[in-house]
Design a protein around this motif. Structure first.
Motif, PDB file in Angstrom:
ATOM      1  N   LYS A 173      10.111  -4.405   5.314  1.00  0.00           N
ATOM      2  CA  LYS A 173       9.620  -4.145   3.822  1.00  0.00           C
ATOM      3  C   LYS A 173       8.403  -3.490   3.880  1.00  0.00           C
ATOM      4  CE  LYS A 173      11.354  -7.952   1.914  1.00  0.00           C
ATOM      5  NZ  LYS A 173      11.502  -9.117   1.076  1.00  0.00           N
ATOM      6  N   ASN A 174       7.538  -3.941   4.649  1.00  0.00           N
ATOM      7  CA  ASN A 174       6.185  -3.776   4.349  1.00  0.00           C
ATOM      8  C   ASN A 174       5.315  -3.367   5.537  1.00  0.00           C
ATOM      9  OD1 ASN A 174       5.793  -4.637   1.791  1.00  0.00           O
ATOM     10  ND2 ASN A 174       6.183  -6.772   2.426  1.00  0.00           N
ATOM     11  N   GLN A 175       6.207  -2.378   6.461  1.00  0.00           N
ATOM     12  CA  GLN A 175       5.667  -2.142   7.818  1.00  0.00           C
ATOM     13  C   GLN A 175       4.453  -1.813   8.204  1.00  0.00           C
ATOM     14  OE1 GLN A 175       9.870  -1.033   9.969  1.00  0.00           O
ATOM     15  NE2 GLN A 175       9.005   0.755   8.923  1.00  0.00           N
ATOM     16  N   LYS A 176       3.923  -0.532   7.356  1.00  0.00           N
ATOM     17  CA  LYS A 176       2.567  -0.174   7.247  1.00  0.00           C
ATOM     18  C   LYS A 176       1.425  -1.199   7.129  1.00  0.00           C
ATOM     19  CE  LYS A 176       3.376   4.825   6.948  1.00  0.00           C
ATOM     20  NZ  LYS A 176       3.521   5.791   6.186  1.00  0.00           N
ATOM     21  N   LYS A 177       1.691  -1.901   6.046  1.00  0.00           N
ATOM     22  CA  LYS A 177       0.689  -2.856   5.610  1.00  0.00           C
ATOM     23  C   LYS A 177       0.696  -4.205   6.798  1.00  0.00           C
ATOM     24  CE  LYS A 177      -0.368  -6.288   2.096  1.00  0.00           C
ATOM     25  NZ  LYS A 177       0.455  -7.060   1.069  1.00  0.00           N
ATOM     26  N   GLU A 178       1.789  -4.432   7.134  1.00  0.00           N
ATOM     27  CA  GLU A 178       1.986  -5.461   8.375  1.00  0.00           C
ATOM     28  C   GLU A 178       1.289  -5.124   9.493  1.00  0.00           C
ATOM     29  OE1 GLU A 178       4.973  -8.681   9.907  1.00  0.00           O
ATOM     30  OE2 GLU A 178       5.619  -7.913   8.076  1.00  0.00           O
ATOM     31  N   ILE A 179       1.338  -4.054  10.082  1.00  0.00           N
ATOM     32  CA  ILE A 179       0.633  -3.321  11.051  1.00  0.00           C
ATOM     33  C   ILE A 179      -0.583  -3.298  10.847  1.00  0.00           C
ATOM     34  CG2 ILE A 179       0.441  -1.249  12.485  1.00  0.00           C
ATOM     35  CD1 ILE A 179       3.540  -0.805  12.428  1.00  0.00           C
ATOM     36  N   LYS A 180      -1.064  -2.821   9.838  1.00  0.00           N
ATOM     37  CA  LYS A 180      -2.553  -2.678   9.451  1.00  0.00           C
ATOM     38  C   LYS A 180      -3.289  -4.175   9.506  1.00  0.00           C
ATOM     39  CE  LYS A 180      -5.533  -0.362   5.952  1.00  0.00           C
ATOM     40  NZ  LYS A 180      -5.602   0.070   4.719  1.00  0.00           N
ATOM     41  N   GLU A 181      -2.592  -5.223   8.961  1.00  0.00           N
ATOM     42  CA  GLU A 181      -3.083  -6.310   8.833  1.00  0.00           C
ATOM     43  C   GLU A 181      -3.238  -7.049  10.282  1.00  0.00           C
ATOM     44  OE1 GLU A 181      -4.390  -8.339   6.397  1.00  0.00           O
ATOM     45  OE2 GLU A 181      -4.028  -6.533   5.223  1.00  0.00           O
ATOM     46  N   LEU A 182      -2.294  -6.834  11.230  1.00  0.00           N
ATOM     47  CA  LEU A 182      -2.050  -7.250  12.559  1.00  0.00           C
ATOM     48  C   LEU A 182      -3.386  -6.941  13.285  1.00  0.00           C
ATOM     49  CD1 LEU A 182      -0.920  -8.918  14.912  1.00  0.00           C
ATOM     50  CD2 LEU A 182       0.483  -7.092  15.317  1.00  0.00           C
TER      51      LEU A 182
END
Length: 186
Positions: free
Chosen positions: A141-150
């Motif tokens: 659902k939130n691939q870009k956001k999750e990658i950015k957070e990681l």
């Protein structure tokens, strides 16, 4: 049983160990971008999924595996493929790496759901310019956001740059397996 893939032979026993056929493109991709004079550290080597194809291209591979059954197959697969530039090491990478005293050009962190707790030890074996291939599970659902957070979490430990985020395969109904190609900046 012996599985052949891109000129590499993998002896496996599916009753005892896992063989991730879905990672075939990632094994090819990493072997393809590796360079001749590199020293590679494969922190979770398994039966040699990444170590074997990489060894055909690079100077030297340090393949660390904790599971005794997988390690046995790693040794057999090195012999089966007549490869002599892999140093197979049985043990926990968090204990083994400090003793190796190497600075790798490329580090494979193929451990799911996340190798985050092993990042500090990987960084000890790295130098400026080292490429780290960091496997992780990312919510669809939130691939870009999750990658950015990681990436933000990783950057709190060490200065890195994201070169590429590669979707390897679907993992579950809600998650994808990704590999983040990271470059150590200093």
């Amino acid at each position: 049983k012996i599985h052949k893939e891109s000129g590499i032979l993998y002896k496996i026993d599916a009753k005892k160990i896992m063989f991730a056929k879905g990672n075939i493109n990632e094994r090819h991709r990493i072997a393809k971008i590796a360079k001749k004079n590199e020293i590679v550290l494969d922190m979770f080597a398994g039966i040699g999924y990444f170590s074997l194809p990489l060894a055909k291209k690079v100077k030297e591979v340090y393949a660390i595996e904790l599971n005794p059954e997988s390690y046995k197959f790693l040794i057999e697969n090195i012999k089966l493929n007549k490869i002599n530039n892999i140093k197979a090491i049985k043990g926990d990478c968090s204990k083994v790496i400090s003793k190796l005293k190497i600075k790798a050009n490329r580090i494979i962190m193929g451990y799911l759901p996340s190798p985050f707790k092993f990042l500090n030890i990987a960084f000890k074996a790295s130098k400026k310019g080292t490429r780290i291939h960091y496997s992780c599970l990312i919510e669809r659902k939130n691939q870009k956001k999750e990658i950015k957070e990681l990436l933000k979490k990783i950057k709190r430990i060490k200065k890195v740059k994201l070169i590429k985020a590669v979707r390897v395969k679907g993992y579950s109904p809600s998650k994808n397996h990704y590999v983040l190609d990271l470059k150590i900046l200093k």
